[in-house]
Design an enzyme around this catalytic site. Structure first.
Site, PDB file in Angstrom:
ATOM      1  N   ARG A 117       0.890  -1.169   0.000  1.00  0.00           N
ATOM      2  CA  ARG A 117       0.000   0.000   0.000  1.00  0.00           C
ATOM      3  C   ARG A 117       0.923   1.213   0.000  1.00  0.00           C
ATOM      4  O   ARG A 117       1.542   1.541   1.024  1.00  0.00           O
ATOM      5  CB  ARG A 117      -0.898  -0.032   1.237  1.00  0.00           C
ATOM      6  CG  ARG A 117      -1.943   1.069   1.316  1.00  0.00           C
ATOM      7  CD  ARG A 117      -2.823   0.807   2.536  1.00  0.00           C
ATOM      8  NE  ARG A 117      -3.769   1.872   2.804  1.00  0.00           N
ATOM      9  CZ  ARG A 117      -5.022   1.913   2.357  1.00  0.00           C
ATOM     10  NH1 ARG A 117      -5.466   0.931   1.585  1.00  0.00           N
ATOM     11  NH2 ARG A 117      -5.821   2.907   2.669  1.00  0.00           N
ATOM     12  N   ASP A 162     -17.137   7.874  -2.911  1.00  0.00           N
ATOM     13  CA  ASP A 162     -15.942   7.639  -2.096  1.00  0.00           C
ATOM     14  C   ASP A 162     -15.739   8.841  -1.189  1.00  0.00           C
ATOM     15  O   ASP A 162     -16.321   9.915  -1.406  1.00  0.00           O
ATOM     16  CB  ASP A 162     -14.716   7.438  -3.013  1.00  0.00           C
ATOM     17  CG  ASP A 162     -13.484   6.945  -2.291  1.00  0.00           C
ATOM     18  OD1 ASP A 162     -13.598   6.515  -1.130  1.00  0.00           O
ATOM     19  OD2 ASP A 162     -12.386   6.996  -2.876  1.00  0.00           O
ATOM     20  N   CYS A 209     -16.556   2.553  -0.675  1.00  0.00           N
ATOM     21  CA  CYS A 209     -15.469   1.665  -0.271  1.00  0.00           C
ATOM     22  C   CYS A 209     -14.985   1.899   1.151  1.00  0.00           C
ATOM     23  O   CYS A 209     -14.157   1.128   1.652  1.00  0.00           O
ATOM     24  CB  CYS A 209     -14.318   1.743  -1.269  1.00  0.00           C
ATOM     25  SG  CYS A 209     -13.473   3.335  -1.318  1.00  0.00           S
ATOM     26  N   HIS A 214      -6.630   1.703  -7.297  1.00  0.00           N
ATOM     27  CA  HIS A 214      -6.954   0.850  -6.151  1.00  0.00           C
ATOM     28  C   HIS A 214      -7.647  -0.414  -6.685  1.00  0.00           C
ATOM     29  O   HIS A 214      -8.838  -0.633  -6.461  1.00  0.00           O
ATOM     30  CB  HIS A 214      -7.867   1.612  -5.187  1.00  0.00           C
ATOM     31  CG  HIS A 214      -7.899   1.051  -3.804  1.00  0.00           C
ATOM     32  ND1 HIS A 214      -7.288  -0.143  -3.451  1.00  0.00           N
ATOM     33  CD2 HIS A 214      -8.506   1.517  -2.660  1.00  0.00           C
ATOM     34  CE1 HIS A 214      -7.500  -0.380  -2.171  1.00  0.00           C
ATOM     35  NE2 HIS A 214      -8.231   0.614  -1.669  1.00  0.00           N
ATOM     36  N   GLN A 248      -9.639  -2.999  -4.339  1.00  0.00           N
ATOM     37  CA  GLN A 248     -10.931  -2.488  -3.914  1.00  0.00           C
ATOM     38  C   GLN A 248     -11.977  -2.673  -5.003  1.00  0.00           C
ATOM     39  O   GLN A 248     -13.101  -3.129  -4.741  1.00  0.00           O
ATOM     40  CB  GLN A 248     -10.824  -1.003  -3.558  1.00  0.00           C
ATOM     41  CG  GLN A 248     -12.161  -0.367  -3.199  1.00  0.00           C
ATOM     42  CD  GLN A 248     -12.765  -0.944  -1.945  1.00  0.00           C
ATOM     43  OE1 GLN A 248     -12.158  -0.884  -0.878  1.00  0.00           O
ATOM     44  NE2 GLN A 248     -13.965  -1.515  -2.048  1.00  0.00           N
ATOM     45  N   ARG A 286     -13.754  -7.524   0.184  1.00  0.00           N
ATOM     46  CA  ARG A 286     -12.315  -7.280   0.059  1.00  0.00           C
ATOM     47  C   ARG A 286     -11.546  -8.550   0.413  1.00  0.00           C
ATOM     48  O   ARG A 286     -10.569  -8.914  -0.242  1.00  0.00           O
ATOM     49  CB  ARG A 286     -11.887  -6.135   0.991  1.00  0.00           C
ATOM     50  CG  ARG A 286     -12.265  -4.740   0.545  1.00  0.00           C
ATOM     51  CD  ARG A 286     -11.416  -4.255  -0.626  1.00  0.00           C
ATOM     52  NE  ARG A 286     -10.007  -4.207  -0.313  1.00  0.00           N
ATOM     53  CZ  ARG A 286      -9.400  -3.181   0.288  1.00  0.00           C
ATOM     54  NH1 ARG A 286     -10.081  -2.119   0.659  1.00  0.00           N
ATOM     55  NH2 ARG A 286      -8.089  -3.213   0.497  1.00  0.00           N
TER      56      ARG A 286
END
Length: 314
Positions: free
Chosen positions: A101, A222, A268, A128, A131, A296
């Site tokens: 990450r 988001d 998310c 991402h 996700q 996830r």
């Protein structure tokens, strides 16, 4: 050939659908994959703190029978000046795969270039993909159990950020129509849109949230100042001005009424009720955010198995 998982656009529709199918099987029959990665070690690197990515990957690695090694910059020489290339070469001698990450997308690209093991993008300022694979899995559960997405219209409201970029790539890969309603100043990267359109993606850009959401099957938003946006430079934008730009794109109960009657709402997380979405939407009957969060775990297990050539959970 090493199978990294850096961006959704890197793999074919068939490969991505197989990952989604595998994830669905893993969710339905978790015990069937409890030894899939037995004896392996997976490094989980965090340049930025995390809740869902940390927990879902660490639990997922354990559920597949492997051992997770969780590291951050404070516990690694990478945070003290060792090069990404050297880190990649050393870690390739110790572990079987790396999830990172990262603050910058180039870090993940450099790590994958020098590693002789799979590298998985757990988030960057540009994309991402893990996700959005979980998001597509959720859409499959709710709207496309046959994994045929062609009839679906998915609408993104808010900032054209890293998650939006992965949705754009997913539109080309999975065949749904995607409309992104954003302020003009926060549109997604034009090159990512162009590449997805060239690959056959049906993608529309709008600055009118009401027009965009009309008859939508899936509504996605988001956090307004997301991890990716803040890493990409949004920290230099005046917070109040940024919020004012996004205010018309809040997913309100009135906006949701313009979507299809059976539309689902996705986010998310983390979610800030009253900013990007009304509390009544986040906690309402059309919201599937908790299923999305759970997925996830399963989508990332499928991605890890794919990268380590242990896919096809069936």
């Amino acid at each position: 050939m090493i199978r990294h998982f850096i961006d959704i656009a890197d793999y074919s529709s068939d490969q991505l659908r197989q990952m989604i199918q595998d994830a669905l099987v893993m969710k339905a029959r978790p015990a069937s994959v409890s030894a899939k990665l037995s004896g392996m070690n997976i490094a989980l690197l965090f340049e930025k703190p995390s809740t869902r990515t940390r927990i879902s990957f660490e639990v997922g690695v354990n559920q597949l029978g492997a051992t997770p090694l969780v590291l951050d910059n404070k516990g690694m020489q990478l945070g003290r000046g060792e090069t990404v290339a050297d880190t990649a070469k050393v870690m390739s001698r110790y572990v079987d795969a790396i999830m990172i990450r990262a603050e910058n997308h180039d870090t993940v690209l450099e790590l994958s270039h020098h590693a002789s093991i799979p590298v998985i993008n757990g988030l960057t300022n540009q994309s991402h993909p893990c996700q959005v694979m979980a998001d597509v899995m959720t859409v499959a559960e709710k709207k496309a159990p046959d994994l045929n997405f062609a009839h679906l219209h998915i609408v993104w409201l808010g900032d054209g950020n890293n998650v939006a970029h992965s949705w754009i790539e997913a539109a080309a890969a999975f065949g749904f129509t995607l409309t992104l309603a954003t302020p003009d100043a926060l549109r997604p990267d034009a090159s990512i849109v162009a590449k997805a359109k060239a690959a056959g993606g049906v993608i529309h850009l709008s600055n009118d949230p009401a027009l965009a959401i009309t008859d939508a099957d899936v509504v996605v938003t988001d956090t307004w100042i997301s991890m990716g946006a803040s890493m990409g430079g949004a920290e230099h934008i005046d917070a109040a001005a940024h919020k004012n730009m996004l205010e018309p794109f809040r997913v309100t109960t009135q906006l949701m009424e313009l979507a299809a009657p059976d539309a689902i709402f996705m986010h998310c997380l983390p979610v800030y009720r009253g900013n990007e979405a009304d509390a009544e939407v986040v906690d309402g009957a059309q919201s599937v955010i908790w299923d999305e969060a759970e997925n996830r775990l399963h989508a990332q297990k499928a991605i890890m198995c794919f990268c380590l050539d242990k896919n096809n959970a069936g």
